[in-house]
Scaffold this motif. Structure first.
Motif, short mmCIF file in Angstrom:
data_model
loop_
_atom_site.label_atom_id
_atom_site.label_comp_id
_atom_site.label_asym_id
_atom_site.label_seq_id
_atom_site.Cartn_x
_atom_site.Cartn_y
_atom_site.Cartn_z
N ALA A 18 -17.50 -39.03 -76.12
CA ALA A 18 -18.62 -39.02 -75.18
C ALA A 18 -18.73 -40.35 -74.44
O ALA A 18 -18.94 -40.39 -73.22
N ILE A 19 -18.58 -41.44 -75.19
CA ILE A 19 -18.65 -42.77 -74.57
C ILE A 19 -17.51 -42.96 -73.57
O ILE A 19 -17.70 -43.51 -72.47
N SER A 20 -16.31 -42.50 -73.94
CA SER A 20 -15.16 -42.65 -73.03
C SER A 20 -15.36 -41.84 -71.75
O SER A 20 -14.99 -42.28 -70.66
N LEU A 21 -15.95 -40.64 -71.88
CA LEU A 21 -16.21 -39.82 -70.69
C LEU A 21 -17.24 -40.47 -69.79
O LEU A 21 -17.10 -40.47 -68.55
N ILE A 22 -18.30 -41.01 -70.39
CA ILE A 22 -19.33 -41.68 -69.58
C ILE A 22 -18.74 -42.88 -68.86
O ILE A 22 -18.99 -43.11 -67.66
N ALA A 23 -17.95 -43.66 -69.60
CA ALA A 23 -17.31 -44.84 -68.98
C ALA A 23 -16.35 -44.43 -67.88
O ALA A 23 -16.29 -45.07 -66.82
N SER A 24 -15.61 -43.35 -68.11
CA SER A 24 -14.67 -42.87 -67.10
C SER A 24 -15.40 -42.43 -65.84
O SER A 24 -14.93 -42.69 -64.71
N PHE A 25 -16.56 -41.79 -66.02
CA PHE A 25 -17.33 -41.31 -64.86
C PHE A 25 -17.93 -42.47 -64.08
O PHE A 25 -17.88 -42.51 -62.84
N ILE A 26 -18.49 -43.44 -64.81
CA ILE A 26 -19.16 -44.56 -64.14
C ILE A 26 -18.16 -45.51 -63.49
O ILE A 26 -18.36 -45.96 -62.35
N LEU A 27 -17.08 -45.80 -64.23
CA LEU A 27 -16.11 -46.79 -63.74
C LEU A 27 -14.99 -46.16 -62.92
O LEU A 27 -14.13 -46.88 -62.39
N SER A 28 -14.98 -44.81 -62.86
CA SER A 28 -13.92 -44.08 -62.12
C SER A 28 -12.53 -44.43 -62.65
O SER A 28 -11.59 -44.63 -61.87
N ASP A 30 -9.78 -42.80 -64.78
CA ASP A 30 -9.41 -41.49 -65.31
C ASP A 30 -8.77 -41.56 -66.70
O ASP A 30 -8.98 -40.66 -67.52
N TYR A 31 -7.98 -42.61 -66.94
CA TYR A 31 -7.23 -42.62 -68.21
C TYR A 31 -8.15 -42.71 -69.43
O TYR A 31 -7.76 -42.38 -70.55
N LEU A 32 -9.42 -43.16 -69.25
CA LEU A 32 -10.37 -43.19 -70.36
C LEU A 32 -10.69 -41.79 -70.87
O LEU A 32 -11.02 -41.60 -72.04
N SER A 33 -10.58 -40.80 -69.97
CA SER A 33 -10.86 -39.42 -70.36
C SER A 33 -9.82 -38.88 -71.34
O SER A 33 -10.09 -37.92 -72.07
N TRP A 34 -8.64 -39.52 -71.35
CA TRP A 34 -7.59 -39.08 -72.28
C TRP A 34 -8.03 -39.26 -73.74
O TRP A 34 -7.57 -38.53 -74.64
N ILE A 35 -8.92 -40.23 -73.97
CA ILE A 35 -9.42 -40.43 -75.34
C ILE A 35 -10.13 -39.18 -75.84
O ILE A 35 -9.91 -38.73 -76.98
N GLY A 75 -4.47 -32.49 -62.69
CA GLY A 75 -4.96 -33.86 -62.56
C GLY A 75 -6.43 -34.06 -62.88
O GLY A 75 -6.96 -35.17 -62.71
N GLU A 76 -7.12 -33.01 -63.35
CA GLU A 76 -8.54 -33.13 -63.68
C GLU A 76 -8.70 -33.46 -65.18
O GLU A 76 -9.16 -32.65 -65.98
N VAL A 77 -8.30 -34.68 -65.52
CA VAL A 77 -8.34 -35.09 -66.92
C VAL A 77 -9.79 -35.20 -67.41
O VAL A 77 -10.10 -34.89 -68.56
N PHE A 78 -10.68 -35.62 -66.53
CA PHE A 78 -12.09 -35.72 -66.92
C PHE A 78 -12.64 -34.36 -67.31
O PHE A 78 -13.35 -34.23 -68.32
N ALA A 79 -12.32 -33.33 -66.54
CA ALA A 79 -12.78 -31.98 -66.85
C ALA A 79 -12.22 -31.50 -68.19
O ALA A 79 -12.91 -30.87 -68.99
N ALA A 80 -10.93 -31.83 -68.43
CA ALA A 80 -10.30 -31.46 -69.70
C ALA A 80 -11.02 -32.12 -70.88
O ALA A 80 -11.30 -31.47 -71.90
N GLY A 81 -11.32 -33.42 -70.74
CA GLY A 81 -12.03 -34.13 -71.80
C GLY A 81 -13.43 -33.60 -72.00
O GLY A 81 -13.93 -33.52 -73.14
N GLU A 82 -14.08 -33.21 -70.91
CA GLU A 82 -15.44 -32.67 -70.99
C GLU A 82 -15.45 -31.34 -71.76
O GLU A 82 -16.30 -31.12 -72.63
N ILE A 83 -14.51 -30.46 -71.45
CA ILE A 83 -14.41 -29.17 -72.14
C ILE A 83 -14.17 -29.39 -73.63
O ILE A 83 -14.83 -28.78 -74.48
N ALA A 84 -13.22 -30.28 -73.94
CA ALA A 84 -12.87 -30.53 -75.34
C ALA A 84 -14.06 -31.10 -76.12
O ALA A 84 -14.33 -30.70 -77.25
#
Length: 375
Positions: A18-28, A30-35, A75-84
Motif C-alpha cells: 500500500a505504501i509503495s502504491l501511494i508513493a508511486s502515485f504521488i511521485l509518479s 512506476d517501478y515502485l508499483s512492482w513491489i 504497461g499499467e503496472v500501477f493498476a496491476a499492483g492495485e488489483i493485487a
C-alpha cells in the motif's frame, strides 16, 4: 488484535504494498508499483496455479491473475499492483476471520481434561485421560474436571454442566446418575464407572461439531462460487471479442479488471465465518454455514431451559419475614461458607461482610441445603 506469525507476514506485505502504491502515485515512479505486484501478486498466482492443476478449479483467482498479467503487458503496472493489493486485503480479512473461529475451537480443546485418577485393585493411580477405558473406575475430587463420560457408583455431588448445556445452576448428582466429560465437580468427591472413552465423550463430540463448521456448505457461498465461475467465462469471452473487434489490448484488459468478482467470492464466506466466530465468542456454537443461513428465515425459537437466556446469576427480589434484617444476617452468615450460586446471591444481597456471624460445624448436604451452628 492478536495475529499469528503467518498473519503478521501477510499484513506486513499488504502495508508495504500500500505504501509503495501511494508513493508511486504521488511521485509518479512506476517501478515502485512492482513491489505490490511481487508481494501481493505472487501468492495469487500460486493459488491460481494450484487450483487449476490439482482440482481444475476455475475461480476468481484465475481472472485476477490474468488481469494482473495483462495490466503489466500494456504497461499499467500501477493498476496491476492495485488489483493485487485489494485482493490480498480481502484474502487477509477472510483468513483472520477464520483464525478467530479456530481460536474459539482451541479454547474448547483446552477445556478437555488431561489426567484422571483410576482405582484398580484398591489402589489409586494417575493416568492420562486418553488412556481411560470403558469400565474403568475413576475418582473425581471437588474442583476437578470429569475426565470422560460415565455413571456415578458411589457419592453425591453438584456439577457445573454449563460447558455443555449453558445452564449455569449446578446440577445435583447421586449414584446411578450420568456425568459428562469437561464438566466441573463442585462439591463432593465421588467414584464413577466410565461409559465412553475420551475420544467419544460429549465434550469431544462438541469440539468435532464446531471444527466441522464451514462456510462452504451454506447455499449462498455455493451460489457465489458458481456465479464466480460464470463470471470468469463471461469475462474471458467479452475480453476476447472486444480485442477481435477493436484490436486494443487496453480495452480487453479493462474488461477483465472490471469483471473481477473478488467482492462476490470473498465477502460471502467471510460473512459466514465472522457470524460463526462471533456467536462462538458468546457461547453459541453453530455447526455450519447452512445453519446460519437458515436463521434468516426463522420466525420463532424454542429454548429448553432458562440458563441459555438469563445471566445465570440468581438475585433476591423479595424477603418475607417478621424480622428480615435478623433473618438475612443469620442466613448470609451460614451461606457465606457455600460456593453455590444461590448462596452467593444471598451473601451479595446482604452486602455487609463485617456483620457476618461465626459459623461452626458447617456441613453441605448435596441437593438438600446446608447446616451450621451460630451462637
Amino acid at each position: 488484535m492478536k495475529f499469528s506469525k503467518h498473519e503478521k507476514i501477510d499484513l506486513l506485505a499488504i502495508l508495504i504494498s500500500a505504501i509503495s502504491l501511494i508513493a508511486s502515485f504521488i511521485l509518479s515512479i512506476d517501478y515502485l508499483s512492482w513491489i505490490a505486484v511481487i508481494l501481493c501478486g505472487i501468492p495469487i498466482f500460486r493459488e491460481c496455479a494450484e487450483g487449476l492443476i490439482t482440482e481444475f478449479d476455475i475461480k476468481a483467482d484465475l481472472l485476477v491473475s490474468i488481469a494482473i498479467v495483462a495490466s503489466i503487458i500494456i504497461g499499467e503496472v500501477f493498476a496491476a499492483g492495485e488489483i493485487a493489493t485489494i485482493m490480498a486485503i480481502g484474502g487477509f480479512l477472510e483468513e483472520y476471520t477464520v483464525s478467530k473461529t479456530q481460536g474459539r475451537i482451541k479454547e474448547l480443546v483446552n477445556m478437555t481434561p488431561q489426567v484422571a485418577v483410576r482405582i484398580r485393585n484398591g489402589k489409586e493411580e494417575r493416568i492420562l485421560a486418553s488412556e481411560v477405558q470403558i469400565g474403568d473406575i475413576l475418582k473425581v475430587l471437588p474442583g476437578e474436571s470429569i475426565p470422560t463420560d460415565g455413571r456415578i457408583i458411589n457419592g453425591e455431588t453438584s456439577i457445573d454442566q454449563s460447558t455443555l448445556t449453558g445452564e449455569s445452576i449446578p446440577v445435583d448428582k447421586k449414584a446411578n446418575d450420568d456425568v459428562y466429560s469437561g464438566t466441573i465437580n463442585l462439591y463432593g468427591s465421588f467414584t464413577m464407572e466410565t461409559t465412553k472413552i475420551s475420544d467419544d465423550s460429549s465434550l469431544q463430540k462438541l469440539i468435532k461439531l464446531v471444527e466441522s463448521s464451514s462456510p462452504e456448505n451454506a447455499n449462498v457461498v455455493r451460489q457465489a462460487d458458481k456465479w464466480a465461475t460464470f463470471v470468469v467465462v463471461i469475462a474471458f469471452t467479452a475480453a476476447i471479442l472486444t480485442y477481435l473487434y477493436t484490436f486494443e489490448i487496453a480495452r480487453s484488459v479493462t474488461i477483465l479488471v472490471v469483471f473481477c468478482p473478488c467482492a462476490l467470492v470473498l465477502a460471502t464466506p467471510t460473512a459466514i465465518m465472522a457470524a460463526i466466530g462471533n456467536l462462538t465468542k458468546y457461547g453459541i456454537l453453530v455447526k455450519d454455514g447452512a445453519s446460519i443461513e437458515e436463521l434468516a428465515r426463522t420466525d420463532e425459537l424454542v429454548f429448553d431451559k432458562t440458563g441459555t437466556l438469563t445471566y445465570g446469576t440468581p438475585e433476591i427480589v423479595d424477603i418475607i419475614s417478621n424480622n428480615p434484617k435478623k433473618m438475612m444476617r443469620m442466613l448470609a452468615s451460614l451461606e457465606s461458607k457455600s460456593e453455590h450460586p444461590i448462596a452467593k446471591a444471598i451473601v451479595k444481597y446482604y452486602d455487609n461482610a463485617d456483620e457476618l456471624l461465626d459459623v461452626e460445624d458447617f456441613t453441605m448436604h448435596i441437593g438438600k441445603g446446608v447446616t451450621g451452628i451460630i451462637n
